[in-house]
Motif scaffolding. Structure first.
Motif, PDB file in Angstrom:
ATOM      1  N   ASN A  91       2.509   0.714  -7.253  1.00  0.00           N
ATOM      2  CA  ASN A  91       3.750   0.944  -7.803  1.00  0.00           C
ATOM      3  C   ASN A  91       4.995   0.548  -7.062  1.00  0.00           C
ATOM      4  N   GLU A  92       4.689   0.841  -5.601  1.00  0.00           N
ATOM      5  CA  GLU A  92       5.617   0.664  -4.693  1.00  0.00           C
ATOM      6  C   GLU A  92       5.595  -0.615  -4.064  1.00  0.00           C
ATOM      7  N   GLY A  93       4.508  -1.599  -4.701  1.00  0.00           N
ATOM      8  CA  GLY A  93       4.536  -3.023  -4.499  1.00  0.00           C
ATOM      9  C   GLY A  93       3.654  -3.165  -3.065  1.00  0.00           C
ATOM     10  N   ILE A  94       2.956  -2.276  -2.517  1.00  0.00           N
ATOM     11  CA  ILE A  94       2.124  -2.356  -1.419  1.00  0.00           C
ATOM     12  C   ILE A  94       0.662  -2.484  -1.645  1.00  0.00           C
ATOM     13  N   GLY A  95       0.041  -3.674  -1.412  1.00  0.00           N
ATOM     14  CA  GLY A  95      -1.217  -4.194  -1.633  1.00  0.00           C
ATOM     15  C   GLY A  95      -2.228  -3.522  -1.036  1.00  0.00           C
ATOM     16  N   CYS A  96      -2.178  -2.239  -0.377  1.00  0.00           N
ATOM     17  CA  CYS A  96      -3.255  -1.601   0.307  1.00  0.00           C
ATOM     18  C   CYS A  96      -3.012  -0.174   0.526  1.00  0.00           C
ATOM     19  N   TYR A  97      -3.998   0.488   0.855  1.00  0.00           N
ATOM     20  CA  TYR A  97      -3.657   1.984   1.061  1.00  0.00           C
ATOM     21  C   TYR A  97      -4.747   2.279   2.361  1.00  0.00           C
ATOM     22  N   ILE A  98      -3.933   2.849   3.319  1.00  0.00           N
ATOM     23  CA  ILE A  98      -4.716   3.276   4.781  1.00  0.00           C
ATOM     24  C   ILE A  98      -5.001   4.791   4.763  1.00  0.00           C
ATOM     25  N   LEU A  99      -6.287   4.772   4.788  1.00  0.00           N
ATOM     26  CA  LEU A  99      -6.460   6.503   4.601  1.00  0.00           C
ATOM     27  C   LEU A  99      -7.115   6.697   6.104  1.00  0.00           C
ATOM     28  N   PRO A 100      -6.548   7.763   6.971  1.00  0.00           N
ATOM     29  CA  PRO A 100      -7.134   8.126   8.153  1.00  0.00           C
ATOM     30  C   PRO A 100      -8.548   8.720   7.983  1.00  0.00           C
ATOM     31  N   VAL A 101      -9.621   8.589   8.658  1.00  0.00           N
ATOM     32  CA  VAL A 101     -10.848   9.331   8.596  1.00  0.00           C
ATOM     33  C   VAL A 101     -10.346  10.734   8.677  1.00  0.00           C
ATOM     34  N   SER A 102      -9.813  11.236   9.675  1.00  0.00           N
ATOM     35  CA  SER A 102      -9.484  12.650   9.638  1.00  0.00           C
ATOM     36  C   SER A 102      -8.762  13.284   8.360  1.00  0.00           C
ATOM     37  N   LYS A 103      -8.217  12.293   7.671  1.00  0.00           N
ATOM     38  CA  LYS A 103      -7.738  13.008   6.027  1.00  0.00           C
ATOM     39  C   LYS A 103      -8.752  12.936   5.237  1.00  0.00           C
ATOM     40  N   LEU A 104      -9.456  11.897   5.324  1.00  0.00           N
ATOM     41  CA  LEU A 104     -10.798  12.112   4.568  1.00  0.00           C
ATOM     42  C   LEU A 104     -11.649  12.911   4.701  1.00  0.00           C
ATOM     43  N   GLU A 105     -11.939  13.706   6.017  1.00  0.00           N
ATOM     44  CA  GLU A 105     -12.478  14.917   6.255  1.00  0.00           C
ATOM     45  C   GLU A 105     -11.957  16.040   5.619  1.00  0.00           C
ATOM     46  N   VAL A 106     -10.544  16.088   5.510  1.00  0.00           N
ATOM     47  CA  VAL A 106      -9.753  17.180   5.053  1.00  0.00           C
ATOM     48  C   VAL A 106     -10.116  17.171   3.468  1.00  0.00           C
ATOM     49  N   ILE A 107     -10.052  16.116   2.940  1.00  0.00           N
ATOM     50  CA  ILE A 107     -10.258  15.822   1.368  1.00  0.00           C
ATOM     51  C   ILE A 107     -11.320  16.399   0.991  1.00  0.00           C
ATOM     52  N   MET A 108     -12.727  15.760   1.773  1.00  0.00           N
ATOM     53  CA  MET A 108     -13.908  16.240   1.601  1.00  0.00           C
ATOM     54  C   MET A 108     -14.108  17.728   1.575  1.00  0.00           C
ATOM     55  N   GLU A 135      -4.143   8.383  21.387  1.00  0.00           N
ATOM     56  CA  GLU A 135      -5.334   8.753  20.722  1.00  0.00           C
ATOM     57  C   GLU A 135      -6.007   7.731  19.850  1.00  0.00           C
ATOM     58  N   ALA A 136      -7.122   7.381  20.137  1.00  0.00           N
ATOM     59  CA  ALA A 136      -7.898   6.485  19.006  1.00  0.00           C
ATOM     60  C   ALA A 136      -8.113   7.345  17.461  1.00  0.00           C
ATOM     61  N   GLU A 137      -7.996   6.458  16.644  1.00  0.00           N
ATOM     62  CA  GLU A 137      -8.186   6.937  15.373  1.00  0.00           C
ATOM     63  C   GLU A 137      -8.642   6.024  14.347  1.00  0.00           C
ATOM     64  N   SER A 138      -9.695   6.366  13.668  1.00  0.00           N
ATOM     65  CA  SER A 138     -10.346   5.350  12.744  1.00  0.00           C
ATOM     66  C   SER A 138      -9.717   5.458  11.393  1.00  0.00           C
ATOM     67  N   CYS A 139      -9.671   4.429  10.492  1.00  0.00           N
ATOM     68  CA  CYS A 139      -9.080   4.499   9.444  1.00  0.00           C
ATOM     69  C   CYS A 139      -9.655   3.654   8.428  1.00  0.00           C
ATOM     70  N   LEU A 140      -9.994   3.946   6.917  1.00  0.00           N
ATOM     71  CA  LEU A 140     -10.206   3.237   6.145  1.00  0.00           C
ATOM     72  C   LEU A 140      -9.054   2.421   5.460  1.00  0.00           C
ATOM     73  N   ILE A 141      -9.380   1.114   5.257  1.00  0.00           N
ATOM     74  CA  ILE A 141      -8.203   0.429   4.682  1.00  0.00           C
ATOM     75  C   ILE A 141      -8.874  -0.073   3.373  1.00  0.00           C
ATOM     76  N   PHE A 142      -8.092   0.206   2.082  1.00  0.00           N
ATOM     77  CA  PHE A 142      -8.475  -0.276   0.971  1.00  0.00           C
ATOM     78  C   PHE A 142      -7.362  -1.460   0.448  1.00  0.00           C
ATOM     79  N   ASN A 143      -7.888  -2.595   0.381  1.00  0.00           N
ATOM     80  CA  ASN A 143      -6.963  -3.467   0.263  1.00  0.00           C
ATOM     81  C   ASN A 143      -7.390  -4.439  -1.250  1.00  0.00           C
ATOM     82  N   TRP A 144      -6.441  -4.334  -2.131  1.00  0.00           N
ATOM     83  CA  TRP A 144      -6.636  -5.083  -3.251  1.00  0.00           C
ATOM     84  C   TRP A 144      -6.003  -6.278  -3.276  1.00  0.00           C
ATOM     85  N   ASN A 145      -5.057  -6.441  -2.569  1.00  0.00           N
ATOM     86  CA  ASN A 145      -4.399  -7.680  -2.683  1.00  0.00           C
ATOM     87  C   ASN A 145      -5.170  -9.065  -2.272  1.00  0.00           C
ATOM     88  N   SER A 146      -5.843  -8.950  -1.186  1.00  0.00           N
ATOM     89  CA  SER A 146      -6.699 -10.016  -0.848  1.00  0.00           C
ATOM     90  C   SER A 146      -8.080 -10.215  -1.680  1.00  0.00           C
TER      91      SER A 146
END
Length: 144
Positions: free
Chosen positions: A72-89, A127-138
């Protein structure tokens, strides 16, 4: 008789007799233990895969709201840091292994025409950080 008759056992691969010495017995014990360990690891992998298959749809459903907000913001991807995924889990009591969860999420995303990649970058503090990138545009161009 004054000499002992040597005990022999057959080698299963070629049925040739061999002397039963300590080294041969130890080798057989070692092979048995390795086989048991491999079977145990195989069962652990099956359990982790089973758990990830159960939790991956729930994680994907949880993230769908974020995908919609970004779209809805016109952005074609969502970037989720793995640290945030751990918190969600941890908040949702999901305990599956992240590697197995990533594999299952990748399959779900592929079915939904979303490309999922794992990327490692550096934050502003170095600091190094891993991220999950969900891309629906490409993926839209690829599947259409």
């Amino acid at each position: 008789m004054w000499f002992k008759k040597e005990q022999t056992q057959t080698n299963e691969s070629n049925n040739a007799p061999r002397k039963t010495r300590l080294g041969a017995k130890l080798h057989d014990i070692m092979l048995e233990k390795q086989k048991q360990k491999e079977e145990q690891e195989k069962e652990e992998r099956k359990e982790k895969t089973r758990e990830a298959r159960h939790e991956a749809p729930e994680v994907f459903e949880y993230l769908q709201d974020e995908f919609v907000k970004k779209a809805n913001e016109g952005i074609g991807c969502y970037i989720l840091p793995v640290s945030k995924l751990e918190v969600i889990m941890s908040e949702n009591n999901w305990g599956s292994d992240k590697d197995y969860l990533y594999k299952e999420l990748k399959e779900i995303c592929k079915e939904n025409w979303i490309k999922l990649t794992l990327s490692t970058g550096f934050r502003s503090d170095g600091e190094a950080e891993s991220c999950l990138i969900f891309n629906w545009n490409s993926m839209w161009d690829f599947y259409s």
